[in-house]
Design a protein around this motif. Structure first.
Motif, PDB file in Angstrom:
ATOM      1  N   ALA A  24       0.981  -1.169   0.011  1.00  0.00           N
ATOM      2  CA  ALA A  24       0.136   0.015  -0.014  1.00  0.00           C
ATOM      3  C   ALA A  24       0.805   1.223   0.057  1.00  0.00           C
ATOM      4  N   ALA A  25       1.862   1.174   0.734  1.00  0.00           N
ATOM      5  CA  ALA A  25       2.962   2.236   0.627  1.00  0.00           C
ATOM      6  C   ALA A  25       3.323   2.625  -0.642  1.00  0.00           C
ATOM      7  N   LYS A  26       3.734   1.639  -1.551  1.00  0.00           N
ATOM      8  CA  LYS A  26       4.120   1.959  -2.838  1.00  0.00           C
ATOM      9  C   LYS A  26       3.178   2.288  -3.702  1.00  0.00           C
ATOM     10  N   LYS A  27       1.635   1.911  -3.646  1.00  0.00           N
ATOM     11  CA  LYS A  27       0.823   2.396  -4.245  1.00  0.00           C
ATOM     12  C   LYS A  27       0.279   3.952  -3.797  1.00  0.00           C
ATOM     13  N   TRP A  28       0.568   4.269  -2.498  1.00  0.00           N
ATOM     14  CA  TRP A  28       0.207   5.436  -1.936  1.00  0.00           C
ATOM     15  C   TRP A  28       1.299   6.606  -2.571  1.00  0.00           C
ATOM     16  N   ALA A  29       2.615   6.113  -2.594  1.00  0.00           N
ATOM     17  CA  ALA A  29       3.579   6.895  -3.232  1.00  0.00           C
ATOM     18  C   ALA A  29       3.304   7.215  -4.794  1.00  0.00           C
ATOM     19  N   ASN A  30       2.737   6.068  -5.485  1.00  0.00           N
ATOM     20  CA  ASN A  30       2.625   6.106  -6.812  1.00  0.00           C
ATOM     21  C   ASN A  30       1.423   7.334  -6.930  1.00  0.00           C
ATOM     22  N   ARG A  31       0.442   6.992  -6.190  1.00  0.00           N
ATOM     23  CA  ARG A  31      -0.818   7.977  -6.314  1.00  0.00           C
ATOM     24  C   ARG A  31      -0.481   9.491  -6.197  1.00  0.00           C
ATOM     25  N   LYS A  32       0.381   9.643  -4.907  1.00  0.00           N
ATOM     26  CA  LYS A  32       0.836  10.964  -4.508  1.00  0.00           C
ATOM     27  C   LYS A  32       1.685  11.715  -5.607  1.00  0.00           C
ATOM     28  N   GLU A  33       2.656  11.018  -6.559  1.00  0.00           N
ATOM     29  CA  GLU A  33       3.441  11.452  -7.250  1.00  0.00           C
ATOM     30  C   GLU A  33       2.492  11.700  -8.643  1.00  0.00           C
ATOM     31  N   GLY A  34       1.753  10.820  -8.868  1.00  0.00           N
ATOM     32  CA  GLY A  34       0.740  11.329 -10.200  1.00  0.00           C
ATOM     33  C   GLY A  34       0.002  12.366  -9.818  1.00  0.00           C
ATOM     34  N   ALA A  35      -0.608  12.587  -8.824  1.00  0.00           N
ATOM     35  CA  ALA A  35      -1.236  13.621  -8.506  1.00  0.00           C
ATOM     36  C   ALA A  35      -0.475  14.933  -8.646  1.00  0.00           C
ATOM     37  N   ALA A  36       0.935  14.893  -7.986  1.00  0.00           N
ATOM     38  CA  ALA A  36       1.831  15.929  -8.138  1.00  0.00           C
ATOM     39  C   ALA A  36       2.072  16.330  -9.443  1.00  0.00           C
ATOM     40  N   LEU A  37       2.213  15.294 -10.303  1.00  0.00           N
ATOM     41  CA  LEU A  37       2.507  15.543 -11.615  1.00  0.00           C
ATOM     42  C   LEU A  37       1.436  16.222 -12.258  1.00  0.00           C
TER      43      LEU A  37
END
Length: 174
Positions: free
Chosen positions: A151-164
């Motif tokens: 979940a931490a990996k998914k969470w980070a990917n989601r945050k990075e996607g939102a930032a991008l």
């Protein structure tokens, strides 16, 4: 004692409910909104099955008087994702098979969600600390810890996607 009407946001929607002075949050959510993911097991705040977030903080719903959420933002596992798009934590629990009977799973998911808000890359010690108040009678703890890391990996990917997306770019910077 007389009942009281309280107003609060439940999973992002404004709601109102008449509650008794002695009624806890688990009883109110189950009676008023048929939210059966919120479960009372021990009734003493020791097992975590009743975990819900009130204003972003995980609380034991069995110990939390319903009248205290008047004006608050309450989130249950139903408010984390949708049937079409689970939250990163929900998806990781499914992918890692981090449950057997599932009775404790909603409380675990709520607590892990708070953990990742506060520690996006948790260590095993942080995971064990945050989940120390959530009991799994089936003892699927190894799978639950795997699910938290996933979940931490998914969470980070989601945050990075939102930032991008906010920056107007679809690819990460070199």
């Amino acid at each position: 004692m007389d009942s009281k009407t309280i107003h609060f946001r439940l999973n992002g929607r404004p709601v109102a409910l008449q509650v008794q002075p002695h009624e806890n949050l688990v009883e109110a959510l189950r009676r008023g909104f048929q939210l059966y993911s919120v479960r009372e097991s021990c009734g003493q705040g020791l097992c975590g099955c009743c975990t819900v977030n009130v204003d972003g903080v995980a609380v034991s719903g069995c110990l939390y008087l319903a009248s205290r959420v008047d004006g608050c933002d309450v989130q249950t596992v139903e408010g984390l994702g949708t049937l079409d798009e689970l939250s990163p934590v929900q998806q990781a629990f499914v992918e890692c098979e981090a449950f057997q009977c599932g009775f404790c799973t909603p409380g675990m998911v709520m607590m892990v969600t708070q953990l990742l808000e506060e520690h996006p890359h948790p260590t095993n010690d942080e995971i064990k600390h945050y989940l120390s108040g959530n009991l799994c009678r089936c003892a699927t703890y190894p799978e639950i810890i795997d699910a938290v890391h996933a979940a931490a990996k998914k969470w980070a990917n989601r945050k990075e996607g939102a930032a991008l997306a906010a920056a107007g770019s679809s690819t990460p910077a070199p």
